[in-house]
Design an enzyme around this catalytic site. Structure first.
Site, PDB file in Angstrom:
ATOM      1  N   SER A  16       0.865  -1.176   0.000  1.00 16.10           N
ATOM      2  CA  SER A  16       0.000   0.000   0.000  1.00 16.10           C
ATOM      3  C   SER A  16       0.906   1.233   0.000  1.00 16.10           C
ATOM      4  O   SER A  16       1.746   1.361  -0.887  1.00 16.10           O
ATOM      5  CB  SER A  16      -0.954  -0.044   1.197  1.00 16.10           C
ATOM      6  N   HIS A  43      -2.525  -0.955  -3.371  1.00 13.87           N
ATOM      7  CA  HIS A  43      -3.655  -0.057  -3.148  1.00 13.87           C
ATOM      8  C   HIS A  43      -3.389   1.280  -3.839  1.00 13.87           C
ATOM      9  O   HIS A  43      -2.375   1.928  -3.584  1.00 13.87           O
ATOM     10  CB  HIS A  43      -3.853   0.187  -1.656  1.00 13.87           C
ATOM     11  N   ASP A 136      -4.592  -5.075   5.672  1.00  7.72           N
ATOM     12  CA  ASP A 136      -4.911  -5.945   4.539  1.00  7.72           C
ATOM     13  C   ASP A 136      -3.751  -6.891   4.264  1.00  7.72           C
ATOM     14  O   ASP A 136      -2.587  -6.490   4.270  1.00  7.72           O
ATOM     15  CB  ASP A 136      -5.200  -5.090   3.298  1.00  7.72           C
TER      16      ASP A 136
END
Length: 196
Positions: A16, A43, A136
């Site tokens: 991310s 992400h 995540d």
């Protein structure tokens, strides 16, 4: 850092915040001729077009391919999840895209990818969690390890954003906890010939 000798058919990577810079370190370390499919969830803002293919194709020895729903997985390729779609691997193996609800506030979700990779590749999978905010990927990495695959986590202290690696390490005991340079060395040691 040496390769443990296990056959790996798939590498699944999640990142991310700070992920583009981290991936610029580790993806070019994958050697040409590597008979492995590489799947990446990064992400990104949903409203922006992904330029990951254009960024990474010139940097990588492996071919960067566009993800097309139901396409067969081609070893020696790198696939980036497109914005706003979950990337999954189905039996075949083949690629699958989904607009199911976000998981851990994310679509694409690292955990969704990792769980599908675990189901298809089992002990021949390697999961890698890199820098990022949130949690995540932790459950997905646990799924890969549960199926006999290798779990690799960026050392949180070396990550631009330590939350994702730290969350993974709270969930599992990783096989490797490495800096980006150590991950590069591990990837460079991957065998470029298919193993039994």
């Amino acid at each position: 850092m040496s390769w443990p000798g296990r056959r790996i058919d798939a590498i699944a990577i999640g990142a991310s915040f700070g992920g583009v810079e981290a991936l610029k370190h580790v993806l070019p370390a994958l050697p040409a001729g590597l008979p492995v499919a590489v799947f990446v969830v990064l992400h990104l803002p949903r409203e922006r077009e992904s330029l990951l293919g254009e960024i990474f194709a010139p940097l990588c020895a492996l071919r960067v391919r566009e993800v097309m729903d139901k396409d067969a997985v081609v070893p020696g390729s790198i696939y980036f999840a497109p914005p706003s779609y979950h990337l999954l691997i189905d039996r075949g193996p083949q690629l699958a895209l989904s607009m199911d609800d976000p998981v851990e506030f994310s679509r694409p979700s690292v955990t969704v990818l990792f769980e599908s990779v675990a189901a298809v590749y089992a002990e021949h999978a390697l999961g890698l969690i890199l820098t990022g905010a949130g949690g995540d990927g932790a459950e997905g990495l646990a799924a890969i390890q549960r199926e006999g695959g290798l779990a690799v986590v960026q050392q949180p202290a070396s990550a631009r954003m330590p939350n994702m690696p730290a969350s993974a390490l709270q969930r599992i005991s990783a096989d490797y906890v490495l800096t980006l340079d150590e991950i590069m060395t591990l990837f460079q040691s991957l065998p470029t010939q298919a193993q039994p």
